[in-house]
Scaffold this active site. Structure first.
Site, PDB file in Angstrom:
ATOM      1  N   SER A 259       4.031  -2.516  -6.286  1.00 27.95           N
ATOM      2  CA  SER A 259       3.358  -1.456  -5.970  1.00 27.95           C
ATOM      3  C   SER A 259       3.998  -0.303  -6.557  1.00 27.95           C
ATOM      4  CB  SER A 259       3.261  -1.252  -4.394  1.00 27.95           C
ATOM      5  OG  SER A 259       2.384  -0.391  -3.905  1.00 27.95           O
TER       6      SER A 259
ATOM      7  N   ARG B  46      -0.178   5.978   8.485  1.00 26.32           N
ATOM      8  CA  ARG B  46       0.192   4.768   8.295  1.00 26.32           C
ATOM      9  C   ARG B  46      -0.598   3.619   8.907  1.00 26.32           C
ATOM     10  NH1 ARG B  46       3.304   1.260   5.485  1.00 26.32           N
ATOM     11  NH2 ARG B  46       4.018  -0.168   6.746  1.00 26.32           N
TER      12      ARG B  46
ATOM     13  N   ASP C  83      -5.931  -8.609  -3.481  1.00 31.40           N
ATOM     14  CA  ASP C  83      -5.344  -7.103  -3.452  1.00 31.40           C
ATOM     15  C   ASP C  83      -6.613  -6.242  -3.683  1.00 31.40           C
ATOM     16  OD1 ASP C  83      -4.108  -4.521  -3.630  1.00 31.40           O
ATOM     17  OD2 ASP C  83      -2.649  -5.193  -5.044  1.00 31.40           O
TER      18      ASP C  83
ATOM     19  N   HIS D 286      -2.767  -6.585  -0.837  1.00 30.56           N
ATOM     20  CA  HIS D 286      -1.675  -5.949  -1.534  1.00 30.56           C
ATOM     21  C   HIS D 286      -0.372  -6.289  -1.182  1.00 30.56           C
ATOM     22  CE1 HIS D 286       0.046  -2.680  -3.753  1.00 30.56           C
ATOM     23  NE2 HIS D 286       0.491  -1.960  -2.968  1.00 30.56           N
ATOM     24  N   ASP D 287      -0.040  -6.609   0.217  1.00 32.37           N
ATOM     25  CA  ASP D 287       1.337  -6.786   0.595  1.00 32.37           C
ATOM     26  C   ASP D 287       1.940  -8.169   0.159  1.00 32.37           C
ATOM     27  OD1 ASP D 287       2.066  -4.405   1.327  1.00 32.37           O
ATOM     28  OD2 ASP D 287       1.712  -4.545   3.759  1.00 32.37           O
TER      29      ASP D 287
END
Lengths: 211, 423
Positions: free
Chosen positions: B170, B239, B356, B389-390
């Site tokens: 990232s 968040r 992602d 994405h994580d």
């Protein structure tokens, strides 16, 4: 999306391809292998000919195998992987071994290969081999053999061609055939019959072409 | 038995964050925006043998990460054990250690907190020496380039001429790219993971909503909220929203589907004190306010939001997300990404994840195409993984294809370099 080529087809016995390619290229040339499979052939060329090797491969497991061999490979579809980003003549050789028959748009891809590479090495199973003709004639079924091991419903081979088709393709598109190899099988290189009537007796054709 | 073993032997390695200061008011640290900082402090940790200077790997963290990439902090072990919990290692622990992809038997691994962050490096919550108070709203704009320039100081300080590898996911990937492009002769290889050469309008839009949530929280007070509770609601909301973009639809579905949270269990399991603004808001809107049952996914997000505010500074969130938005690798090269790599000598391993949608695989493909066009030695793999994405932080992925790729790539490079070294 096309079915990804079966890794088995990609990887079976690349010795004969390797032999012929190694005979034809000089040391330290720059090579792009399109559909490089698990990278066996490319790795061999790196070890014996010190070539600067690059690969394109669609199958994820094959990409892992290539990385494990220390090869520089891009995971991607040939149809989108060969693109305008590559500069003209940026490779000495572009190879597409046993690959053209699975590409969506072979004409476009071969044109791109000829643009990117000084020379292109191309090989494919000959769909006009006499056994295939007989099979179709007498059994009335789609052919199956070691190079074409699939059923009609799961084959990745969407653009089957014959050696004569390829001759015509080159003629029609102004492509020069520099060298040609008509192989009677995957382990045997020489055969009188295949030399005289390649379209009938060669199982497999390998061409070095340029434009 | 676990009762008999001491924490020190069970949780290894023990690491401590170190701090180093560069520059001073007389010799300020120049920033890309034209402003400067009167000296900067960088927090960092290292693993492996510092004598392996020709095999040094700089690991680069993402938006909310920190220098603590692997191993354990003694205080975390004690705190967790006192509460009867399992102590948590650093954020990329499965990647870094003996025999792991970043093999500390072979490599000297370094990770530092980014400039602008809030985990020990200089950021908006640090004291501005001119005023004696936290920088707050006066903290200047920080770019990815500035973060990398701060890391250059650290690498120089550690006596390392060339980095064997720069690697990160990232925002960490952006820094890895910046390193390879800005310092072509000091980087032997780079592993940018799940990253992009620049933000899309969609990326910018999502982060703008997050920043707006913070700024419009009355407790933000223009950014000078230090000494007060701060914009906890706003930061939690930022968040929560960002977290959704880091997960895939499939992983959310598999984790929660449409399941309903058991109200009694939720009450007991809620790890945040009832004074907490964010969790109070969660309770109000989720259950008491409407009388409707709470979806598990809601309570998960509220939990993500409310725990985040305890560990992250709102101003840092604004500063670092702006660095992300303005990062554009091709911008200095007439928008031609390819020419960014003209001087680059590093070998690249670029990795994306199939699910992602934050920085989708096509972002990585753009990078890779630009590299190949310039004859860069690049390998690219799009790993099939369902965690969005994580994925690069997920143990299954690390112990699977991601770890395999990184390990193979580094081991081969290590061999090449060893062969080249032998006369």
């Amino acid at each position: 999306m096309p079915t990804p080529p079966d890794p088995e087809l990609q990887n079976i016995d690349v010795r004969i391809d390797f032999e012929i390619v190694a005979e034809n290229i000089s040391d330290r040339v720059k090579v792009l292998d399109v559909g490089c499979g698990d990278g066996s052939l490319l790795k061999n060329l790196v070890d014996t000919k010190k070539v600067k090797a690059r690969g394109i491969e669609i199958d994820e497991e094959n990409v892992l195998a290539c990385v494990n061999k220390g090869l520089s490979v891009l995971q991607g579809d040939i149809d989108e992987g060969l693109n305008e980003f590559y500069k003209d003549n940026s490779f000495d050789y572009v190879m597409a071994l046993r690959t053209v028959q699975v590409i969506w748009n072979p004409k476009k891809s071969i044109d791109e290969m000829l643009r990117i590479g000084q020379k292109v090495i191309i090989s494919f199973p000959n769909f006009a081999h006499f056994r295939i003709r007989f099979g179709l004639l007498f059994k009335g079924r789609m052919p199956k053999n070691r190079l074409l091991p699939y059923e009609w419903y799961n084959t990745p081979n969407i653009h089957l061609l014959t050696i004569n088709d390829f001759f015509k393709f080159c003629r029609d598109n102004g492509i020069t055939i520099e060298r040609r190899y008509f192989l009677p099988g995957l382990t045997r290189r020489k055969s009188l019959l295949a030399r005289i009537w390649p379209n009938l007796f060669a199982h497999y054709g390998l061409f070095i072409i340029s434009r | 038995m676990s009762e008999e073993s001491s924490p020190g032997t069970e949780y290894t390695p023990l690491v401590e964050t170190q701090y180093v200061t560069f520059g001073s008011e007389q010799e300020p640290f120049e920033l890309r925006c034209g402003k400067s900082l009167p000296g900067i402090t960088i927090a960092y940790e290292t693993w492996g043998d510092p004598k392996n200077k020709d095999r040094a790997i700089l690991v680069l963290h993402a938006l909310t990460g920190d220098a603590h990439a692997a191993g354990y902090h003694a205080e975390d072990i004690n705190e967790a054990l006192a509460k009867g919990r399992e102590p948590k290692p650093g954020w990329w622990d499965p990647m870094i250690g003996p025999g792991k992809p970043f093999d500390t038997d072979k490599f000297f691994v370094i990770c530092s907190n980014v400039l602008g962050g809030c985990k020990g490096s200089t950021g908006p919550s640090s004291i501005n020496p001119e005023t004696g108070r936290p920088w707050g709203s006066a903290f200047p704009f920080i770019s990815i380039k500035d973060m990398v320039n701060a890391q250059v100081k650290l690498i120089d300080h550690l006596g390392i001429d060339n980095l064997f590898c720069v690697a990160g996911g990232s925002m960490g990937g952006m820094q890895a790219l910046r390193w390879a492009v800005d310092h072509p002769h000091r980087v032997r290889s780079a592993i940018p993971i799940a990253t992009t050469a620049r933000h899309s309008a969609q990326n910018i839009a999502f982060y703008e909503v997050g920043r707006h949530a913070i700024i419009s929280d009355p407790a933000f007070m223009g950014g000078d909220y230090y000494g007060t509770e701060g914009p906890r609601r706003g930061l939690a909301m930022a968040r929560m929203m960002a977290h959704i973009t880091y997960m895939s639809e499939k992983s959310l579905h598999e984790k929660f589907a449409r399941r309903i949270q058991d109200p009694i269990r939720n009450e007991q399991a809620d790890p945040v004190s009832s004074q907490d603004n964010a969790s109070l808001a969660a309770r109000e809107s989720g259950r008491r306010g409407t009388g409707l049952p709470q979806f598990q996914v809601n309570s998960y997000l509220h939990h993500q939001g409310s725990t985040f505010v305890d560990r992250f500074d709102a101003n840092s969130y604004i500063v670092v997300t702006r660095a992300l938005d303005y990062f554009d690798l091709g911008a200095d090269f007439d928008d031609d990404l390819g020419s960014a790599f003209v001087d680059t000598q590093a070998e690249f391993l670029v990795i994306s994840f199939s699910s992602d949608w934050h920085y989708p695989p096509r972002d990585s493909k753009n990078l890779v195409n630009a590299m190949r066009a310039n004859d860069i030695d690049v390998t690219y793999s799009d790993i099939t993984a369902d965690w969005g994405h994580d994925s690069f932080l997920v143990k299954e992925v690390i112990n699977g294809k991601l770890g395999f790729l990184v390990k193979s790539f580094l081991d081969n490079l290590d061999k090449e370099l060893a062969d080249a070294d032998t006369p």
